[in-house]
Design a protein around this motif. Sequence first.
Motif, PDB file in Angstrom:
ATOM      1  N   GLU A   1       0.831  -1.202   0.000  1.00  0.00           N
ATOM      2  CA  GLU A   1       0.000   0.000   0.000  1.00  0.00           C
ATOM      3  C   GLU A   1       0.866   1.252   0.000  1.00  0.00           C
ATOM      4  O   GLU A   1       0.591   2.220  -0.720  1.00  0.00           O
ATOM      5  CB  GLU A   1      -0.920  -0.020   1.212  1.00  0.00           C
ATOM      6  CG  GLU A   1      -1.624   1.301   1.509  1.00  0.00           C
ATOM      7  CD  GLU A   1      -2.584   1.734   0.428  1.00  0.00           C
ATOM      8  OE1 GLU A   1      -2.766   2.966   0.267  1.00  0.00           O
ATOM      9  OE2 GLU A   1      -3.154   0.859  -0.265  1.00  0.00           O
ATOM     10  N   ARG A   2       1.923   1.232   0.790  1.00  0.00           N
ATOM     11  CA  ARG A   2       2.799   2.398   0.899  1.00  0.00           C
ATOM     12  C   ARG A   2       3.487   2.695  -0.432  1.00  0.00           C
ATOM     13  O   ARG A   2       3.559   3.856  -0.863  1.00  0.00           O
ATOM     14  CB  ARG A   2       3.834   2.142   1.992  1.00  0.00           C
ATOM     15  CG  ARG A   2       4.724   3.319   2.331  1.00  0.00           C
ATOM     16  CD  ARG A   2       5.613   2.954   3.495  1.00  0.00           C
ATOM     17  NE  ARG A   2       6.639   3.940   3.743  1.00  0.00           N
ATOM     18  CZ  ARG A   2       7.617   3.788   4.628  1.00  0.00           C
ATOM     19  NH1 ARG A   2       7.684   2.683   5.364  1.00  0.00           N
ATOM     20  NH2 ARG A   2       8.529   4.729   4.793  1.00  0.00           N
TER      21      ARG A   2
ATOM     22  N   ARG B   1       0.847   3.891  -2.995  1.00  0.00           N
ATOM     23  CA  ARG B   1       0.394   5.245  -2.665  1.00  0.00           C
ATOM     24  C   ARG B   1       1.453   6.274  -3.027  1.00  0.00           C
ATOM     25  O   ARG B   1       1.136   7.368  -3.529  1.00  0.00           O
ATOM     26  CB  ARG B   1       0.050   5.343  -1.180  1.00  0.00           C
ATOM     27  CG  ARG B   1      -0.582   6.677  -0.796  1.00  0.00           C
ATOM     28  CD  ARG B   1      -1.100   6.659   0.631  1.00  0.00           C
ATOM     29  NE  ARG B   1      -0.031   6.456   1.597  1.00  0.00           N
ATOM     30  CZ  ARG B   1       0.135   5.359   2.323  1.00  0.00           C
ATOM     31  NH1 ARG B   1      -0.722   4.347   2.200  1.00  0.00           N
ATOM     32  NH2 ARG B   1       1.135   5.250   3.179  1.00  0.00           N
TER      33      ARG B   1
ATOM     34  N   ALA C   1       1.104   6.768  -6.688  1.00  0.00           N
ATOM     35  CA  ALA C   1      -0.118   7.496  -7.050  1.00  0.00           C
ATOM     36  C   ALA C   1      -0.039   8.967  -6.671  1.00  0.00           C
ATOM     37  O   ALA C   1      -0.635   9.821  -7.342  1.00  0.00           O
ATOM     38  CB  ALA C   1      -1.321   6.839  -6.374  1.00  0.00           C
ATOM     39  N   ASN C   2       0.701   9.275  -5.607  1.00  0.00           N
ATOM     40  CA  ASN C   2       0.815  10.665  -5.163  1.00  0.00           C
ATOM     41  C   ASN C   2       1.534  11.549  -6.179  1.00  0.00           C
ATOM     42  O   ASN C   2       1.473  12.777  -6.081  1.00  0.00           O
ATOM     43  CB  ASN C   2       1.534  10.733  -3.814  1.00  0.00           C
ATOM     44  CG  ASN C   2       0.655  10.297  -2.664  1.00  0.00           C
ATOM     45  OD1 ASN C   2      -0.566  10.214  -2.792  1.00  0.00           O
ATOM     46  ND2 ASN C   2       1.274   9.998  -1.523  1.00  0.00           N
TER      47      ASN C   2
ATOM     48  N   LEU D   1      -5.211  -2.616  -4.925  1.00  0.00           N
ATOM     49  CA  LEU D   1      -4.558  -1.318  -5.020  1.00  0.00           C
ATOM     50  C   LEU D   1      -4.981  -0.573  -6.280  1.00  0.00           C
ATOM     51  O   LEU D   1      -5.056   0.661  -6.286  1.00  0.00           O
ATOM     52  CB  LEU D   1      -3.039  -1.492  -4.989  1.00  0.00           C
ATOM     53  CG  LEU D   1      -2.480  -2.146  -3.721  1.00  0.00           C
ATOM     54  CD1 LEU D   1      -0.967  -2.281  -3.802  1.00  0.00           C
ATOM     55  CD2 LEU D   1      -2.869  -1.350  -2.486  1.00  0.00           C
TER      56      LEU D   1
ATOM     57  N   HIS E   1      -6.506   3.216  -6.132  1.00  0.00           N
ATOM     58  CA  HIS E   1      -5.692   4.343  -6.598  1.00  0.00           C
ATOM     59  C   HIS E   1      -5.808   4.680  -8.087  1.00  0.00           C
ATOM     60  O   HIS E   1      -5.432   5.785  -8.480  1.00  0.00           O
ATOM     61  CB  HIS E   1      -4.222   4.077  -6.275  1.00  0.00           C
ATOM     62  CG  HIS E   1      -3.916   3.954  -4.821  1.00  0.00           C
ATOM     63  ND1 HIS E   1      -3.955   5.031  -3.963  1.00  0.00           N
ATOM     64  CD2 HIS E   1      -3.589   2.870  -4.062  1.00  0.00           C
ATOM     65  CE1 HIS E   1      -3.643   4.624  -2.732  1.00  0.00           C
ATOM     66  NE2 HIS E   1      -3.427   3.330  -2.772  1.00  0.00           N
TER      67      HIS E   1
END
Length: 271
Positions: A159-160, A163, A166-167, A184, A188
């Motif tokens: 997940e980290r 993410r 995606a950020n 995921l 996202h």
Amino acid sequence: MSDGLVASLSGAARTYGGVRVLDDVSLDVEPGVTAVVGPNGSGKSTLLRVLVGATEPTAGEVRYTGATGPKPIGYLPQRVPFRDGFTARETLAFYARLVGDDPDAALERVGLGDAGDRHVEALSGGMRRLLGIAQAVLGDPSLVVLDEPASGLDPGMRERAFRAAANRADGDTGVVVSSHALDLVDAHADRIVILRRGRVGAAGPLDPLLDEHGAADASELYRAVVGEPGASRGAADAGDATEGDGEREGSDGEGDEDAEPDVHVTGVSDR
């Protein structure tokens, strides 16, 4: 979100040893997160390498209409061989100097701000993947392409890593990420591309595709398009168990000529 394209593929094909790995693939990359999914051997890694220019297509063309700036493209391959003996900060500092970026800021962007003084060989697998993402997005590229950034990681680190990828997506930046982790993708992705035997089985914004196929989530959509069970939604993804198991161990005909180079400078040697 911008309506402009970041990059596009038109009629892209790639053949290895007489076997067509990609077959007439057309794809528009828009700002936001585009997830590329498909069975092992469906051509995902080849598609990503063609998209970034690391592999020449046998036919078709690639256009970078919105990928501009000092470093227009950032690329994370499945395997990134960092050199032992250097800290995470020293590793990023080398590449950051090439594009005028700040290595400490890059570490913070992916949640490794406290790991800057740790040697790369002492980092966990997940932290090395995060370091690879940080390296790929140095210089704020308009097109970010990440091949299995969550591969082989535990649930929290998957997940980290996803993410962090995606950020990077915003009104001007398109992030293309291949993954077997369909949970995921649900969380996202703005758009999805499903490959099946080297061709696009379905592509477009995720929510309309779910409605079109009567699917509740990306896993059901995968089954509807590909005709086989989707990837695991838990920690022990069979397709994520080993980095690089997808295209090279699949049945798409890719061989040594499609392997990653022994020494790879992410986002630099690819161009």
